[in-house]
Structures are given as structure tokens and as C-alpha cells.
Design an enzyme around this catalytic site. Structure first.
Site, PDB file in Angstrom:
ATOM      1  N   TYR A  71       0.835  -1.204   0.000  1.00  0.00           N
ATOM      2  CA  TYR A  71       0.000   0.000   0.000  1.00  0.00           C
ATOM      3  C   TYR A  71       0.868   1.253   0.000  1.00  0.00           C
ATOM      4  O   TYR A  71       0.574   2.228  -0.673  1.00  0.00           O
ATOM      5  CB  TYR A  71      -0.929   0.011   1.223  1.00  0.00           C
ATOM      6  CG  TYR A  71      -2.049   1.007   1.074  1.00  0.00           C
ATOM      7  CD1 TYR A  71      -3.249   0.642   0.475  1.00  0.00           C
ATOM      8  CD2 TYR A  71      -1.899   2.322   1.519  1.00  0.00           C
ATOM      9  CE1 TYR A  71      -4.267   1.562   0.320  1.00  0.00           C
ATOM     10  CE2 TYR A  71      -2.909   3.251   1.357  1.00  0.00           C
ATOM     11  CZ  TYR A  71      -4.101   2.869   0.750  1.00  0.00           C
ATOM     12  OH  TYR A  71      -5.103   3.777   0.597  1.00  0.00           O
ATOM     13  N   PHE A 123      -8.999  19.579 -25.617  1.00  0.00           N
ATOM     14  CA  PHE A 123      -9.208  18.143 -25.584  1.00  0.00           C
ATOM     15  C   PHE A 123     -10.400  17.899 -24.661  1.00  0.00           C
ATOM     16  O   PHE A 123     -10.590  18.617 -23.674  1.00  0.00           O
ATOM     17  CB  PHE A 123      -7.972  17.374 -25.103  1.00  0.00           C
ATOM     18  CG  PHE A 123      -8.202  15.885 -25.182  1.00  0.00           C
ATOM     19  CD1 PHE A 123      -8.205  15.245 -26.419  1.00  0.00           C
ATOM     20  CD2 PHE A 123      -8.483  15.140 -24.058  1.00  0.00           C
ATOM     21  CE1 PHE A 123      -8.484  13.890 -26.510  1.00  0.00           C
ATOM     22  CE2 PHE A 123      -8.754  13.782 -24.149  1.00  0.00           C
ATOM     23  CZ  PHE A 123      -8.761  13.158 -25.379  1.00  0.00           C
ATOM     24  N   THR A 124     -11.183  16.877 -24.954  1.00  0.00           N
ATOM     25  CA  THR A 124     -12.472  16.660 -24.274  1.00  0.00           C
ATOM     26  C   THR A 124     -12.361  16.655 -22.746  1.00  0.00           C
ATOM     27  O   THR A 124     -12.955  17.492 -22.070  1.00  0.00           O
ATOM     28  CB  THR A 124     -13.079  15.328 -24.741  1.00  0.00           C
ATOM     29  OG1 THR A 124     -12.103  14.297 -24.562  1.00  0.00           O
ATOM     30  CG2 THR A 124     -13.472  15.384 -26.218  1.00  0.00           C
ATOM     31  N   ASP A 214       0.244  18.903 -22.030  1.00  0.00           N
ATOM     32  CA  ASP A 214      -0.455  17.628 -22.084  1.00  0.00           C
ATOM     33  C   ASP A 214       0.506  16.736 -22.844  1.00  0.00           C
ATOM     34  O   ASP A 214       0.573  16.778 -24.073  1.00  0.00           O
ATOM     35  CB  ASP A 214      -1.798  17.763 -22.800  1.00  0.00           C
ATOM     36  CG  ASP A 214      -2.539  16.434 -22.827  1.00  0.00           C
ATOM     37  OD1 ASP A 214      -1.885  15.380 -22.678  1.00  0.00           O
ATOM     38  OD2 ASP A 214      -3.775  16.442 -23.005  1.00  0.00           O
ATOM     39  N   LYS A 257      -1.160   6.051 -23.639  1.00  0.00           N
ATOM     40  CA  LYS A 257      -0.738   6.353 -25.003  1.00  0.00           C
ATOM     41  C   LYS A 257       0.773   6.100 -25.139  1.00  0.00           C
ATOM     42  O   LYS A 257       1.184   4.960 -25.245  1.00  0.00           O
ATOM     43  CB  LYS A 257      -1.078   7.807 -25.353  1.00  0.00           C
ATOM     44  CG  LYS A 257      -2.538   8.161 -25.620  1.00  0.00           C
ATOM     45  CD  LYS A 257      -3.541   7.712 -24.644  1.00  0.00           C
ATOM     46  CE  LYS A 257      -4.923   8.255 -24.852  1.00  0.00           C
ATOM     47  NZ  LYS A 257      -5.269   9.481 -24.170  1.00  0.00           N
ATOM     48  N   ARG A 381     -15.208  12.497 -34.107  1.00  0.00           N
ATOM     49  CA  ARG A 381     -14.580  13.663 -33.484  1.00  0.00           C
ATOM     50  C   ARG A 381     -15.111  14.874 -34.241  1.00  0.00           C
ATOM     51  O   ARG A 381     -14.505  15.361 -35.181  1.00  0.00           O
ATOM     52  CB  ARG A 381     -13.047  13.584 -33.570  1.00  0.00           C
ATOM     53  CG  ARG A 381     -12.424  12.711 -32.486  1.00  0.00           C
ATOM     54  CD  ARG A 381     -12.709  13.274 -31.109  1.00  0.00           C
ATOM     55  NE  ARG A 381     -12.078  12.553 -30.006  1.00  0.00           N
ATOM     56  CZ  ARG A 381     -12.695  12.254 -28.870  1.00  0.00           C
ATOM     57  NH1 ARG A 381     -13.985  12.497 -28.707  1.00  0.00           N
ATOM     58  NH2 ARG A 381     -12.058  11.686 -27.887  1.00  0.00           N
ATOM     59  N   PHE A 447     -20.392  12.232 -26.009  1.00  0.00           N
ATOM     60  CA  PHE A 447     -20.046  11.263 -27.055  1.00  0.00           C
ATOM     61  C   PHE A 447     -19.851   9.854 -26.532  1.00  0.00           C
ATOM     62  O   PHE A 447     -20.048   8.884 -27.256  1.00  0.00           O
ATOM     63  CB  PHE A 447     -18.784  11.722 -27.801  1.00  0.00           C
ATOM     64  CG  PHE A 447     -17.597  11.933 -26.908  1.00  0.00           C
ATOM     65  CD1 PHE A 447     -17.441  13.132 -26.231  1.00  0.00           C
ATOM     66  CD2 PHE A 447     -16.651  10.936 -26.727  1.00  0.00           C
ATOM     67  CE1 PHE A 447     -16.361  13.340 -25.386  1.00  0.00           C
ATOM     68  CE2 PHE A 447     -15.562  11.126 -25.891  1.00  0.00           C
ATOM     69  CZ  PHE A 447     -15.418  12.333 -25.217  1.00  0.00           C
TER      70      PHE A 447
HETATM   71  C1  LIG Z   1      -6.290  10.323 -23.829  1.00  0.00           C
HETATM   72  C2  LIG Z   1      -5.943  11.726 -23.644  1.00  0.00           C
HETATM   73  C3  LIG Z   1      -6.196  12.382 -22.434  1.00  0.00           C
HETATM   74  C4  LIG Z   1      -6.926  11.734 -21.275  1.00  0.00           C
HETATM   75  O1  LIG Z   1      -6.257  10.649 -20.774  1.00  0.00           O
HETATM   76  P1  LIG Z   1      -7.026   9.363 -20.162  1.00  0.00           P
HETATM   77  O2  LIG Z   1      -5.920   8.444 -19.789  1.00  0.00           O
HETATM   78  O3  LIG Z   1      -7.927   8.834 -21.219  1.00  0.00           O
HETATM   79  O4  LIG Z   1      -7.793   9.832 -18.984  1.00  0.00           O
HETATM   80  C5  LIG Z   1      -5.792  13.698 -22.336  1.00  0.00           C
HETATM   81  N1  LIG Z   1      -5.194  14.343 -23.352  1.00  0.00           N
HETATM   82  C6  LIG Z   1      -4.948  13.742 -24.520  1.00  0.00           C
HETATM   83  C7  LIG Z   1      -4.275  14.490 -25.624  1.00  0.00           C
HETATM   84  C8  LIG Z   1      -5.311  12.418 -24.723  1.00  0.00           C
HETATM   85  O5  LIG Z   1      -5.080  11.842 -25.897  1.00  0.00           O
END
Ligand SMILES: *Cc1c(COP(=O)(O)O)cnc(C)c1O
Length: 456
Positions: A71, A123-124, A214, A257, A381, A447
Site C-alpha cells: 500500500y 481536448f475533451t 499535455d 498512449k 470527433r 459522445f
Molecule cells: C487520452 C488523452 C487524455 C486523457 O487521458 P485518459 O488516460 O484517457 O484519462 C488527455 N489528453 C490527450 C491528448 C489524450 O489523448
């Protein structure tokens, strides 16, 4: 080499199943014409997202076996922290379950009600967290990023004039930080140049504004700098990444990613004060500051993935496999966003389906048709992803796209051929494709779970 062969051999396989068109028609109806809601076992080639869909290497799977599931103070946490410090150069690291966990922490510790957060296209999830904390997102990307047919090497760049204008207009004290996406997902995976990052840092520093990346797709961005920016051709991906990050005060990262794992993320910072604020919140939302919602094994796999992602042959193949699909579609006259970016090929639904208005949700309709035709899953998108503004009105983004997102190390060039053939065959009968309308619309990030029906 134009399209290099896979720089890996296959040690384990997952069988995929083909469905019939009748079956897919039924599945699509049950999923409310939303590709997010289709069961994965009904998908042939899954290009919904490259998020958490990477194939891990043998070394990463071996890493999973040395998970220390304590933990507090898991050994794997120290490995992850060291990897982030060494590769990205940030001193303080706060682990989170994925990218949006880091966005939540950053937004909460930095944004006050009425603040402005400039960024190179929204970004969303990022924008949602900014808005939930009372901030207003302001798009300061160059105009060309909103125009699908314009080819520029660094189409994700910040428009420095727009940025400066915002500072002059609202005052630097209303702008806690600028959020710079490297690469820019919603613009088509377009990169930002080193020169631009340097200048953004200069302006920000002069005005006491922090620069937060980001960094989700930073390795892809580094590859484009190596390929396109004068003076960087002979530098390694690791060197370029380090320099990129030197222009940031911190970053959010979705490990799903470019860190080559199925789950995980972090917030990285240089400022001790901010770090302490973030750690006091991480225990509320994610977990102890030494695991942040991840299992020990997940942290170890991410640490290994961070180092693997620096391999030139890996990232070259990744970028060029995406480009292969884009080139194939482009040669057939399919309207796509150009140049092809880092992680996906974006079909320009406005030009693909000119007989539909944006209110008829052309990109949503096209993604449904592609699934019906071949079992290939893509993502909308466009207007559906853009959601509604604070007054409840639909946002009308200039880019109305279907994203064909390529998972890392998962599919081969032959899979790309199948995808291209399906899209090309649909383009030949595009006039018969009908629009969609909402039958269920959730209030935020609509979405993901919205449902639709064909407009008769
Ligand atoms: C996927 C993504 C996010 C969010 O990350 P999650 O791991 O899905 O929460 C933020 N910014 C960009 C550019 C992304 O591609």
C-alpha cells in the site's frame, strides 16, 4: 524507408472474429449507432482509440511479475518516479489512474473561478476539468489547424499573437497556466515545433504564467521534430524529449498512449508548493502518493514502457504505419486531414458527406457506416464530441471528423489495407449515407454514451 517493416516479432496472438453484415446491423442498432457502445467481440479491427490498447512487450509482461503490491512505498513506484525524472526531467511526480486523474488534480490546484486557460485546441476531458473548476478554455492554436486541407509541418503550434492578445485582454493574473498539447489530438495528431515551445515558454515566463504540457503524445511529437525541424535530424528521441520538456513547468500524462501501457498516468511538476497541493488531493481522488490508483505491476510496466518508447525504430514504425493508411486513402481521393498526424487518420466528414448538414451528425453517421460495412470500429470527433457551451447551445467545431486510431504494436500493414478498402468502397456510395439524430444525450462528455437513430 517509406514504410518500415514491424520492428518486432509476434510471441502471442489474439484471434479476431469476422461478423456478418446482418449481425453488424443488429449490433449497431442495439448500440444506438454509437461505436463506443459496441461490444468489442463484435469488432473486427478496432480503431476506436489508441488509448490503453497498446500491445505490451515481453519485457513489460516480465515487469508485471515483479509487482510489489504494498500500500505504501511500493518498489515499483520508485522505478516509475525515477523513469519520469530521468526521461522527462521533472522532479516531482504524482501517480494517477490515467490522464484525466492528473487533469483533475492540476485543474483543482491551479484554477480559480473566472480564470482563463489558453491551449492549442481543446481536448475533451481536459476542457471538462477546466470548466468544472470555473475556468474558461481559450483556443490559441494557429488558424490553419482548423483547416483540414492545409499542409504544414507543425500544425499544432500555438499562435503566439493570439496568446499575447489574450494576456493583454484579460491580464496575466487571470491566466494561471497555458496548456500545450504535444501532439494535438483533436487537430489530427499534429505536432508542435521546438521553436514554438521555446517561444511559448518565453512569453509565459515574462508574464508569470506557467506552462503545462499535455504530454500524452510527447514521443510522437519528438519524432516529428526529428523528422521535420532543422537542427534536430541527428538528435536522439530521448534528447529531443528532454529539450521539449525543459520548456514546461509540469505536465499531465496519460500513460495509456505514449508510455505503452493499458492503464496509468501521472502529473509531473517542478514546483514543490504545487506538488504538495497535488499530493494532498491525490489521496482523496486516486490513492496514496506512491500508487495513485495503479497496481504495483502497472507502475513497473509503465516504467519499462517509458524507456521502450524512446527506441527510434519503434516510434518510426508507429508514425509510418499511420502514414501508410493515410497515404493509401489520400491516393484514392478520400478527404482526410493533412498532413497525417501521429496516432490516427482523420476522415473529413464534411467533405466526405457534403449532402449532410453538421446538425445531421455526419461524422457520427460515417463511423456507424464504416462499422456496418467491414466491422472496423472508428470514433466520431466532430459536433457530438464538441458538446454544448455554457448556455446549452451546440458547439459547431470546424473539424467534423471520423478518427481511425491505430493502437501501438497491435496491427499490421495488411490490417491497414482492409480498413482502406472499406473506406474507399463507402466513398463510392457516399450519397446513400443518411444522417443521425440524438435519442439520448447525457449532460457532459456526451459522445461516450449518447444514443442515436437514423434520420428518415
Ligand atoms: C487520452 C488523452 C487524455 C486523457 O487521458 P485518459 O488516460 O484517457 O484519462 C488527455 N489528453 C490527450 C491528448 C489524450 O489523448
Amino acid at each position: 524507408m517509406m514504410y518500415p517493416p514491424e520492428p518486432f516479432k509476434i510471441k502471442s496472438v489474439e484471434t479476431i472474429k469476422m461478423t456478418t453484415k446482418e449481425e453488424r446491423a443488429q449490433v449497431l442498432k442495439e448500440a444506438g449507432y454509437n461505436t463506443f457502445l459496441i461490444p468489442s467481440k463484435k469488432v473486427y479491427i478496432d480503431l476506436l482509440t489508441d488509448s490503453g490498447t497498446s500491445a505490451m512487450s515481453d519485457h513489460q509482461w516480465a515487469s508485471m511479475m515483479i509487482g510489489d503490491e504494498a500500500y505504501g512505498g511500493s518498489e515499483n513506484w520508485y522505478h516509475l518516479r525515477d523513469a519520469v525524472q530521468e526521461v522527462y526531467g521533472f522532479e516531482y511526480v504524482v501517480p494517477t489512474h490515467q490522464g484525466r486523474g492528473a487533469e483533475n488534480l492540476l485543474s483543482q490546484i491551479m484554477i480559480k473561478h473566472g480564470d482563463y486557460i489558453p491551449g492549442n485546441m481543446y481536448f475533451t476531458t481536459t476542457r471538462t476539468h477546466i470548466e468544472l473548476n470555473g475556468g474558461k478554455f481559450v483556443d490559441v492554436i494557429i488558424d490553419e489547424a482548423h483547416q483540414p486541407e492545409i499542409e504544414l509541418p507543425f500544425k499544432g503550434n500555438v499562435d503566439l499573437k493570439k496568446y499575447q492578445n489574450l494576456i493583454d485582454e484579460v491580464g496575466a493574473n487571470r491566466i494561471p497556466y497555458i496548456c500545450v498539447g504535444v501532439t494535438v489530438n483533436m487537430a489530427g495528431g499534429q505536432p508542435v515545433s521546438m521553436e514554438n515551445l521555446r517561444k511559448v515558454k518565453e512569453i509565459s515566463e515574462k508574464n508569470g504564467i506557467k506552462v503545462m504540457f499535455d504530454a500524452t503524445r510527447c514521443v510522437e511529437n519528438a519524432y516529428f521534430i526529428k523528422e521535420r525541424e532543422p537542427g534536430y535530424g541527428d538528435k536522439s528521441i530521448a534528447e529531443i524529449l528532454k529539450e521539449m520538456m525543459s520548456y514546461a513547468d509540469g505536465c499531465t500524462m496519460s500513460g495509456k498512449k505514449d508510455c505503452l501501457v493499458n492503464i496509468g498516468g501521472f502529473l509531473a511538476l517542478r514546483d514543490q508548493d504545487l506538488y504538495e497541493k497535488a499530493t494532498s488531493l491525490v489521496v482523496v481522488y486516486e490513492g496514496m502518493p506512491t500508487y495513485g490508483g495503479m497496481a504495483g505491476r502497472d507502475m513497473e510496466a509503465m516504467a519499462t514502457g517509458i524507456y521502450e518508447s524512446l527506441d527510434f525504430h519503434y516510434i518510426e514504425h508507429r508514425i509510418k504505419q499511420v502514414r501508410y493508411l493515410g497515404d493509401k486513402l489520400d491516393e484514392a481521393g478520400i478527404p482526410i486531414i493533412k498532413p497525417v498526424g501521429g496516432h490516427a487518420v482523420f476522415l473529413d466528414a464534411k467533405r466526405f458527406l457534403p449532402h449532410l448538414s453538421q446538425d445531421e451528425l455526419p461524422a457520427q453517421a460515417l463511423s456507424a457506416e464504416i462499422y456496418l460495412d467491414s466491422g472496423v470500429r472508428s470514433m466520431e470527433r466532430g459536433i457530438v464530441s464538441a458538446g454544448r457551451d455554457e448556455k446549452g447551445r451546440n458547439r459547431y467545431p470546424k473539424l467534423e471528423t471520423v478518427r481511425l486510431t491505430i493502437p501501438r504494436r497491435v496491427y499490421t500493414y495488411s490490417h491497414m489495407d482492409v480498413v482502406a478498402d472499406s473506406v474507399i468502397s463507402l466513398f463510392d456510395k457516399r450519397n446513400s449515407i443518411k444522417g443521425l439524430e440524438f435519442v439520448y444525450e447525457p449532460p457532459v462528455l456526451r459522445f461516450f454514451t449518447a444514443r442515436f437513430k437514423p434520420i428518415e
